[in-house]
Design an enzyme around this catalytic site. Sequence first.
Site, PDB file in Angstrom:
ATOM      1  N   THR A  60       0.841  -1.178   0.000  1.00 43.12           N
ATOM      2  CA  THR A  60       0.000   0.000   0.000  1.00 43.12           C
ATOM      3  C   THR A  60       0.893   1.250   0.000  1.00 43.12           C
ATOM      4  O   THR A  60       2.108   1.151  -0.105  1.00 43.12           O
ATOM      5  CB  THR A  60      -1.007  -0.076   1.173  1.00 43.12           C
ATOM      6  N   LYS A  64       3.652   1.359  -3.815  1.00 40.02           N
ATOM      7  CA  LYS A  64       3.146   0.592  -4.957  1.00 40.02           C
ATOM      8  C   LYS A  64       4.044   0.708  -6.198  1.00 40.02           C
ATOM      9  O   LYS A  64       4.097  -0.208  -7.009  1.00 40.02           O
ATOM     10  CB  LYS A  64       1.713   1.016  -5.306  1.00 40.02           C
ATOM     11  N   ASP A 101      -6.679  -3.582  -7.353  1.00 41.38           N
ATOM     12  CA  ASP A 101      -7.501  -2.448  -6.891  1.00 41.38           C
ATOM     13  C   ASP A 101      -8.725  -2.226  -7.786  1.00 41.38           C
ATOM     14  O   ASP A 101      -9.826  -1.997  -7.293  1.00 41.38           O
ATOM     15  CB  ASP A 101      -6.663  -1.166  -6.844  1.00 41.38           C
ATOM     16  N   LEU A 153      -5.915  19.752 -14.938  1.00 43.46           N
ATOM     17  CA  LEU A 153      -6.521  19.113 -16.115  1.00 43.46           C
ATOM     18  C   LEU A 153      -5.522  18.265 -16.887  1.00 43.46           C
ATOM     19  O   LEU A 153      -5.861  17.195 -17.395  1.00 43.46           O
ATOM     20  CB  LEU A 153      -7.133  20.183 -17.029  1.00 43.46           C
TER      21      LEU A 153
END
Length: 271
Positions: A60, A64, A101, A153
């Site tokens: 975790t 990762k 996940d 964005l």
Amino acid sequence: TDRYQVVGNPIAQSKSPWIHAAFAAQTGEAIHYDRHRPEPEGFAAHAAVFFEQGRGMNVTAPYKLDAYAFAHQLTERARLAGAVNTLKKLPDGSLLGDNTDGYGLVSDITDNLGWPVAGQSLLILGAGGAVRGVLGPLLEAAPASLTIANRTLSKAEDLAQLFAHKGRIDCLPFEALNCPYDLVINATSAGLNGEMPALPDGFIGEQTRVYDMTYGAEPTPFLRWAEGQGARIRADGLGMLVGQAAEAFFVWRGVRPDVRPVLSALRAELK
Ligand code: ATR
């Protein structure tokens, strides 16, 4: 007994040892599963020692990417996710890196909650590692449209490009959100710091199903906000946590635990 472990920092609050103990009791698989926090920068050194004996590891935050680099082979879904949350020692001694996940998220939404994804308009808030980890399985669930909105964005646009071969992804800044979606998933890390992204009104309606990938004993800040926006159908990410664990258990043991009783018991435990 076969040894497994969850590795992260912080790790003290991790529910994974509890969840895997429950799966082991339910399936009759004899496993030993504990937790570990490595020294900073110490993931690889720790993993090398652990896997002298250990059979599998859950990984975790913030390790990762280290686990991705440490694996000798990667599953397709781990490669797409760009991150590894599950390591498995193969019979030849090499390490397989996987990512469960996205499976955990989609199975929670479709199986536990019974919410449709196919044919639905889907909005994801956030464009970090957590989003990259789940986009493959979400696109495979065939939503009518998938939009990513993010404070930055350009990070949404990078993900859209990375996944273009799997399906179309539209990108918007938060301010441009103005029509209700069928399903909205919060995958920003804002809630972890008790913050709320600065979100406009108008993209959540009464019919919108709202999911937060974070969870807690109390409703998350995002779910409380969504309730204020009129959303009647809401869920937090506890089922995703149990779902990703169940898939890791399956990867390691070849046995699929029944998620529901473990999820109910964990929910009761959180209170
Ligand atoms: P994770 O692994 O949890 O995805 P990450 O890769 O650091 O962590 O990504 C965090 C995500 O949460 C990003 O989408 C981030 O937005 P930016 O890309 O604009 O940084 C989002 N996020 C975190 N805190 C936020 C806040 N207070 N408001 C809006 N978005 C936030």
